[in-house]
Design an enzyme around this catalytic site. Structure first.
Site, PDB file in Angstrom:
ATOM      1  CE  LYS A   1      78.535  16.867  41.790  1.00 16.46           C
ATOM      2  NZ  LYS A   1      79.666  16.463  40.946  1.00 16.46           N
TER       3      LYS A   1
ATOM      4  CD  GLN B   1      80.302  15.765  37.471  1.00 17.56           C
ATOM      5  OE1 GLN B   1      80.270  16.535  38.432  1.00 17.56           O
ATOM      6  NE2 GLN B   1      80.044  14.486  37.591  1.00 17.56           N
TER       7      GLN B   1
ATOM      8  CG  ASP C   1      85.568  16.830  43.281  1.00 19.04           C
ATOM      9  OD1 ASP C   1      84.581  16.295  43.806  1.00 19.04           O
ATOM     10  OD2 ASP C   1      85.588  17.258  42.107  1.00 19.04           O
TER      11      ASP C   1
HETATM   12  N1  GUN Z   1      81.987  12.344  38.599  1.00 23.04           N
HETATM   13  C1  GUN Z   1      81.366  11.387  39.325  1.00 23.04           C
HETATM   14  N2  GUN Z   1      81.517  11.636  40.643  1.00 23.04           N
HETATM   15  C2  GUN Z   1      82.255  12.769  40.745  1.00 23.04           C
HETATM   16  C3  GUN Z   1      82.729  13.538  41.854  1.00 23.04           C
HETATM   17  O1  GUN Z   1      82.530  13.215  43.030  1.00 23.04           O
HETATM   18  N3  GUN Z   1      83.424  14.663  41.537  1.00 23.04           N
HETATM   19  C4  GUN Z   1      83.684  15.027  40.258  1.00 23.04           C
HETATM   20  N4  GUN Z   1      84.394  16.140  40.049  1.00 23.04           N
HETATM   21  N5  GUN Z   1      83.268  14.345  39.214  1.00 23.04           N
HETATM   22  C5  GUN Z   1      82.538  13.222  39.458  1.00 23.04           C
END
Ligand code: GUN
Length: 285
Positions: free
Chosen positions: A52, A96, A119
């Site tokens: 990211k 996350q 998200d």
């Molecule tokens: N963990 C795995 N995929 C994601 C996601 O798309 N967003 C977040 N915040 N955590 C994750």
């Protein structure tokens, strides 16, 4: 043989568009910013968060990372989110998942300002998606829709089967396919006759999280098979839910793992962060 849907190439196209928008906003005095919060030391999460960060650099988004120890308290996280909610440099906040045991992830997500919830996990944004009047879509299902669209796979009127009913992927995925006028079935661990149901799917999306779960005999000839799984096989190699070697002989379209859905998730996060910056600056209603 199935046509491979190249998530790496399609995500690169999305990121080029996002980078142009980021540059245009910069010209208007708006520097787009994302904060990523990671708690504990789960190695998979570390890889996602690093990717990211790299994507932010590639498209020109300012990013802040909060890598906190597993001993961080709920109260400390609530205070951090509150601070980021009020931070003008930050337009998107991502916590996350999963958080270490003992922390209440759902409660924390509900304290993120909905306009910064890139998200789309907050109940407000989930409700908007149900109504079909959303600003943000959750990154993985949005990425799957983009892959289908780019590959020229028509959803309208098609039989769509989603395996998995998670809040992050399965449920919103089904809703997005429904919004595009697909006829959608959600399957899960209690589903009876799973193979027969999957064999009817023109579009099969697997979000189970188990290697070798979808075999060639579960696929309708010519179907589009989208593999959301991120698993490790017995040799420790990254793999999806689908037995690729079997599926590619039957399917019409298929996404590989790696190089399918994964890069799209991150590209859609970049897109959502730009949307968040526009919402917070009155550029979008
Ligand atoms: N963990 C795995 N995929 C994601 C996601 O798309 N967003 C977040 N915040 N955590 C994750």
């Amino acid at each position: 043989m199935a046509k491979i849907i190249d998530g790496k190439a399609i995500s690169a196209e999305v990121k080029v568009k996002v980078a142009k928008e980021v540059a245009a906003l910069k010209g208007q005095g708006i520097s787009v910013g994302l904060a990523v919060v990671i708690v504990g030391d789960a190695s998979a999460s570390r890889v996602y968060v690093n990717n990211k960060k790299k994507a932010c650099e590639a498209v020109g988004i300012y990013s802040e990372e909060y890598a906190l120890p597993a001993s961080t308290s709920q109260q400390e996280l609530l205070e951090l989110v509150d601070r980021l909610n009020h931070d003008g440099k930050i337009h998107g906040i991502l916590v996350q998942s999963p958080l270490p045991k003992g922390l209440d992830e759902a409660a924390l997500v509900e304290t993120i300002a909905p306009q910064k919830d890139v998200d789309a996990f907050h109940a407000y944004n989930v409700g908007k998606i149900m109504q079909g009047k959303y600003s943000f879509l959750p990154c993985t299902p949005a990425g799957v829709m983009e892959l289908l669209h780019s590959a020229g796979v028509e959803v309208c009127g098609k039989r769509c089967v989603v395996i998995g009913r998670s809040d992050i992927v399965g449920k919103p995925m089904a809703m997005l396919l429904l919004h595009q006028n697909g006829t959608v079935t959600i399957c899960h661990s209690r589903t009876q006759n799973l193979k027969e149901i999957c064999r009817e799917a023109d579009i099969l999306v697997s979000a189970v999280g188990k290697a070798a779960f979808v075999t060639g005999d579960m696929i309708k000839p010519g179907a589009a098979v989208i593999d959301v799984g991120m698993n490790r096989n017995q040799e420790g190699k990254l793999c999806g839910d689908v037995v690729f070697a079997e599926a590619e002989k039957v399917a019409g379209y298929i996404t590989p793992v790696p190089g399918g859905v994964g890069p799209m998730t991150i590209a859609m996060l970049m897109k959502n962060t730009v949307t968040a910056a526009k919402l917070q600056n009155g550029i979008l209603p």
